[in-house]
Design an enzyme around this catalytic site. Sequence first.
Site, PDB file in Angstrom:
ATOM      1  CG  ASP A  91     -15.510 -12.461  23.631  1.00  0.00           C
ATOM      2  OD1 ASP A  91     -16.499 -11.959  23.069  1.00  0.00           O
ATOM      3  OD2 ASP A  91     -14.427 -11.856  23.784  1.00  0.00           O
ATOM      4  CG  ASP A 265     -18.338 -15.974  17.886  1.00  0.00           C
ATOM      5  OD1 ASP A 265     -17.550 -15.043  17.597  1.00  0.00           O
ATOM      6  OD2 ASP A 265     -19.355 -15.818  18.599  1.00  0.00           O
ATOM      7  CB  CYS A 303     -29.730 -30.788   5.202  1.00  0.00           C
ATOM      8  SG  CYS A 303     -28.891 -30.876   6.803  1.00  0.00           S
ATOM      9  CB  CYS A 305     -28.317 -32.864   9.699  1.00  0.00           C
ATOM     10  SG  CYS A 305     -30.046 -32.412   9.925  1.00  0.00           S
ATOM     11  CB  CYS A 308     -32.616 -33.188   6.877  1.00  0.00           C
ATOM     12  SG  CYS A 308     -32.658 -31.459   7.349  1.00  0.00           S
ATOM     13  CG  HIS A 334     -31.346 -28.270  10.069  1.00  0.00           C
ATOM     14  ND1 HIS A 334     -30.993 -28.948   8.915  1.00  0.00           N
ATOM     15  CD2 HIS A 334     -31.575 -26.987   9.700  1.00  0.00           C
ATOM     16  CE1 HIS A 334     -31.019 -28.118   7.877  1.00  0.00           C
ATOM     17  NE2 HIS A 334     -31.360 -26.916   8.332  1.00  0.00           N
TER      18      HIS A 334
HETATM   19  N1  LIG Z   1     -14.270  -9.211  22.982  1.00  0.00           N
HETATM   20  C1  LIG Z   1     -15.085  -8.832  21.985  1.00  0.00           C
HETATM   21  N2  LIG Z   1     -14.814  -7.696  21.307  1.00  0.00           N
HETATM   22  C2  LIG Z   1     -15.586  -7.263  20.276  1.00  0.00           C
HETATM   23  O1  LIG Z   1     -15.306  -6.194  19.699  1.00  0.00           O
HETATM   24  C3  LIG Z   1     -16.746  -8.059  19.912  1.00  0.00           C
HETATM   25  C4  LIG Z   1     -17.606  -7.637  18.888  1.00  0.00           C
HETATM   26  C5  LIG Z   1     -18.742  -8.410  18.626  1.00  0.00           C
HETATM   27  N3  LIG Z   1     -19.762  -8.192  17.764  1.00  0.00           N
HETATM   28  C6  LIG Z   1     -20.632  -9.192  17.971  1.00  0.00           C
HETATM   29  N4  LIG Z   1     -21.802  -9.255  17.315  1.00  0.00           N
HETATM   30  C7  LIG Z   1     -22.780 -10.255  17.675  1.00  0.00           C
HETATM   31  C8  LIG Z   1     -23.936 -10.081  16.731  1.00  0.00           C
HETATM   32  N5  LIG Z   1     -24.938 -11.087  17.009  1.00  0.00           N
HETATM   33  C9  LIG Z   1     -25.657 -11.381  15.754  1.00  0.00           C
HETATM   34  C10 LIG Z   1     -26.747 -12.389  15.967  1.00  0.00           C
HETATM   35  C11 LIG Z   1     -27.696 -11.961  17.072  1.00  0.00           C
HETATM   36  C12 LIG Z   1     -26.951 -11.602  18.362  1.00  0.00           C
HETATM   37  C13 LIG Z   1     -25.839 -10.615  18.099  1.00  0.00           C
HETATM   38  N6  LIG Z   1     -20.223 -10.069  18.923  1.00  0.00           N
HETATM   39  C14 LIG Z   1     -19.025  -9.585  19.370  1.00  0.00           C
HETATM   40  C15 LIG Z   1     -18.160 -10.015  20.366  1.00  0.00           C
HETATM   41  C16 LIG Z   1     -17.016  -9.252  20.644  1.00  0.00           C
HETATM   42  N7  LIG Z   1     -16.157  -9.639  21.650  1.00  0.00           N
HETATM   43 ZN   LIG Z   2     -30.578 -30.945   8.320  1.00  0.00          ZN
END
Ligand SMILES: Nc1nc(=O)c2cc3nc(NCCN4CCCCC4)[nH]c3cc2[nH]1
Ligand SMILES: [Zn+2]
Length: 371
Positions: A91, A265, A303, A305, A308, A334
Site C-alpha cells: 500500500d 487484504d 478445518c 489446518c 485443528c 488457523h
Molecule cells: N491507499 C489506500 N487507499 C484507501 O482508500 C484505503 C482504504 C482502506 N480501508 C481500509 N479499511 C481497513 C478496515 N480494517 C478492518 C479490520 C480492522 C482494522 C481496519 N483499509 C484501507 C486501505 C486503503 N489504502
Molecule cells: Zn484450523
Amino acid sequence: MSIGFQLQARDGAARRGVVETAHGRVDTPAFMPVGTAATVKAMRPQDVAATGAQMVLGNTYHLMLRPGAETVAELGGLHRFMAWPGPILTDSGGYQVMSLAKLRKIDERGVRFRSHIDGSKHELTPEGAVEIQDLLDADIAMQLDECPAAGRPRDEVADSMQLSLRWAERCRAAFRERAGYGLFAIVQGGMHDDLRRESAHALTGMDFPGYAVGGLAVGEGQAEMFRVLDVTVPELPEAKPRYLMGVGRPLDIVGAVERGIDLFDCVLPTRSGRTAQAFTHGGAVNIRNARHRRDPRPLDPACGCGVCSTFSRAYLHHLIRAGEMLGPMLLTEHNVFFYQTLMHRLRDAIAAGALADEAARIRAEQAAGDI
Ligand SMILES: Nc1nc(=O)c2cc3nc(NCCN4CCCCC4)[nH]c3cc2[nH]1
Ligand SMILES: [Zn+2]
C-alpha cells in the site's frame, strides 16, 4: 506486459482468474495476509505459504519509517528481507498516514507528517511513494491517494477525489515500468455514485494494469459498501484485476466476490488471532470463553489446518489464559488458513458455476458462532 491477468471463468459478476507477477502467480479471488512491517505478525513465512496464501501485503508508511526503504533495498528488497519469494503488494501510505501519523498536513504536493514511532518529520509525495515501493521491490505498487474519512461533506469528497486523480497521473509518470511489475490506481469518491463513476472513468482512461476500490471499510457498513461496489465495479475494465482495500470479514468478502472483486487484504485474521478470536465453519469463536476450558474437541472440526488437527480447544484456551505466546501464534495460523480455505471454496465454486449455492452455504455457516 506489466502485470498479467488471465480470466478463466465467470459466474454472474464473479470471476475466477490468475494474476501474473514477477514473483509468481496469484489465483483469484485471492486474500492477501497483511505483513505491515515486513512480517505477517506471529507467523514465519514458510507457515504463511503453507496456508495457501500466494501474495502478502506490505506498507510503505511503516517500512519508510522503520527500517527505511533504502535499508530494505540494500538488503536485497522486501522478498529477500522477509524471506517471502512470492508476489508482494504494497500500500502507498496515504491511508496509513491519516490513520496513524501525527500532525498531518495534506496539500497538492503530498502529505507531510510526524512519525508515530519517534515524532520525526516526513513527507510523502506521489513520486516519493512510487520510489519507495520501487526500493522495496513490490510486484504491485499502489498510487498515493487520499482516503476521505466517512461522513465528510460531498464537496470535500469531490475535491479529495480530484486530488487523488492528479496524484494518480504523477504516480504513473514516476513509475518505472518493468515486466511483472505494475502500479494500480485507486478509485475514490466516497459514497457518491457520480463521484465514483467520474473517478473510475478518469483512471480507466489512464490505462493502469489493475484498479483498487479505495475509500471503503471506513465505517460505512456492509450495505453501503456493497452499494458503492454495485456502482463502481461495472465501470472498471473486465480484463484487469480489481482490488477492494482493507476488506474484510468473511461475508464482506463473499458479497464483494459476487460483485466482481478479485483481490482482498485485511488485518482481521491476524489481528483477531492475537485477541483470541477464531474464525470457524461454525461462526466466530472467542477461545478465552470459559466454556472452552475442558473442551477436548478441535477449534474447527471442518478445518484442515495443522492447529485443528493437533490441539484441543482446551489447550488453546489454556495458552490464551496463561498469556503464552504460542496462543496468538496458533490462532493466527488457523485464521489465515481459514481465510485461504474460504477463497479456495469461492474460486472452485466460480469455476463450477456454483457460486450462489456455495455463498448460501457460507452465509449459513457464519450465522452461528458466539460473537
Ligand atoms: N491507499 C489506500 N487507499 C484507501 O482508500 C484505503 C482504504 C482502506 N480501508 C481500509 N479499511 C481497513 C478496515 N480494517 C478492518 C479490520 C480492522 C482494522 C481496519 N483499509 C484501507 C486501505 C486503503 N489504502
Ligand atoms: Zn484450523
